[in-house]
Design a protein around this motif. Sequence first.
Motif, PDB file in Angstrom:
ATOM      1  N   ILE A  50       0.826  -1.204   0.000  1.00  0.00           N
ATOM      2  CA  ILE A  50       0.000   0.000   0.000  1.00  0.00           C
ATOM      3  C   ILE A  50       0.861   1.256   0.000  1.00  0.00           C
ATOM      4  O   ILE A  50       0.523   2.255  -0.636  1.00  0.00           O
ATOM      5  CB  ILE A  50      -0.963   0.000   1.213  1.00  0.00           C
ATOM      6  CG1 ILE A  50      -1.810  -1.274   1.230  1.00  0.00           C
ATOM      7  CG2 ILE A  50      -1.829   1.252   1.214  1.00  0.00           C
ATOM      8  CD1 ILE A  50      -2.639  -1.507  -0.002  1.00  0.00           C
ATOM      9  N   ALA A  51       2.018   1.210   0.649  1.00  0.00           N
ATOM     10  CA  ALA A  51       2.895   2.391   0.723  1.00  0.00           C
ATOM     11  C   ALA A  51       3.362   2.812  -0.666  1.00  0.00           C
ATOM     12  O   ALA A  51       3.345   4.004  -0.996  1.00  0.00           O
ATOM     13  CB  ALA A  51       4.084   2.110   1.631  1.00  0.00           C
ATOM     14  N   SER A  52       3.776   1.853  -1.502  1.00  0.00           N
ATOM     15  CA  SER A  52       4.242   2.229  -2.845  1.00  0.00           C
ATOM     16  C   SER A  52       3.088   2.692  -3.726  1.00  0.00           C
ATOM     17  O   SER A  52       3.265   3.556  -4.583  1.00  0.00           O
ATOM     18  CB  SER A  52       5.004   1.075  -3.513  1.00  0.00           C
ATOM     19  OG  SER A  52       4.139   0.025  -3.856  1.00  0.00           O
ATOM     20  N   GLN A  53       1.896   2.155  -3.519  1.00  0.00           N
ATOM     21  CA  GLN A  53       0.730   2.611  -4.268  1.00  0.00           C
ATOM     22  C   GLN A  53       0.403   4.060  -3.892  1.00  0.00           C
ATOM     23  O   GLN A  53       0.125   4.884  -4.764  1.00  0.00           O
ATOM     24  CB  GLN A  53      -0.472   1.711  -3.977  1.00  0.00           C
ATOM     25  CG  GLN A  53      -0.309   0.307  -4.496  1.00  0.00           C
ATOM     26  CD  GLN A  53      -1.490  -0.564  -4.138  1.00  0.00           C
ATOM     27  OE1 GLN A  53      -2.637  -0.131  -4.227  1.00  0.00           O
ATOM     28  NE2 GLN A  53      -1.219  -1.792  -3.738  1.00  0.00           N
ATOM     29  N   LEU A  54       0.454   4.363  -2.604  1.00  0.00           N
ATOM     30  CA  LEU A  54       0.170   5.722  -2.138  1.00  0.00           C
ATOM     31  C   LEU A  54       1.227   6.700  -2.641  1.00  0.00           C
ATOM     32  O   LEU A  54       0.900   7.805  -3.084  1.00  0.00           O
ATOM     33  CB  LEU A  54       0.104   5.748  -0.611  1.00  0.00           C
ATOM     34  CG  LEU A  54      -0.245   7.084   0.032  1.00  0.00           C
ATOM     35  CD1 LEU A  54      -1.605   7.577  -0.458  1.00  0.00           C
ATOM     36  CD2 LEU A  54      -0.230   6.968   1.549  1.00  0.00           C
ATOM     37  N   LYS A  55       2.494   6.284  -2.621  1.00  0.00           N
ATOM     38  CA  LYS A  55       3.572   7.135  -3.115  1.00  0.00           C
ATOM     39  C   LYS A  55       3.363   7.468  -4.593  1.00  0.00           C
ATOM     40  O   LYS A  55       3.501   8.615  -5.016  1.00  0.00           O
ATOM     41  CB  LYS A  55       4.922   6.455  -2.920  1.00  0.00           C
ATOM     42  CG  LYS A  55       6.088   7.282  -3.383  1.00  0.00           C
ATOM     43  CD  LYS A  55       7.406   6.547  -3.158  1.00  0.00           C
ATOM     44  CE  LYS A  55       8.556   7.334  -3.743  1.00  0.00           C
ATOM     45  NZ  LYS A  55       9.825   6.609  -3.656  1.00  0.00           N
TER      46      LYS A  55
END
Length: 83
Positions: A50-55
């Motif tokens: 989820i962190a890379s998607q949000l970034k």
Amino acid sequence: MASDPVVTPFDKLKEGVIEKIQSHFPAVHSKHTLTLKDIWAEDDLSEHDIASQLKAKDNDQTWGVPIKGQLELTDTQTGKVLD
């Protein structure tokens, strides 16, 4: 007894995209024919990251898996491979 691998919705999406691309080949024209020799998804992403998607979202970038392929261009009349 071996269990079947888990197929995620993301896996089904990738398979569906690849199938749709494959349905356009070969592309036969009067002078040339374009044939899809191989196609694959270069998937090194995790749908749980989820962190890379949000970034990617925050930076107006694409969070996606590239679909790549190997094409062959031939002369329709002679069958000679051009590229």
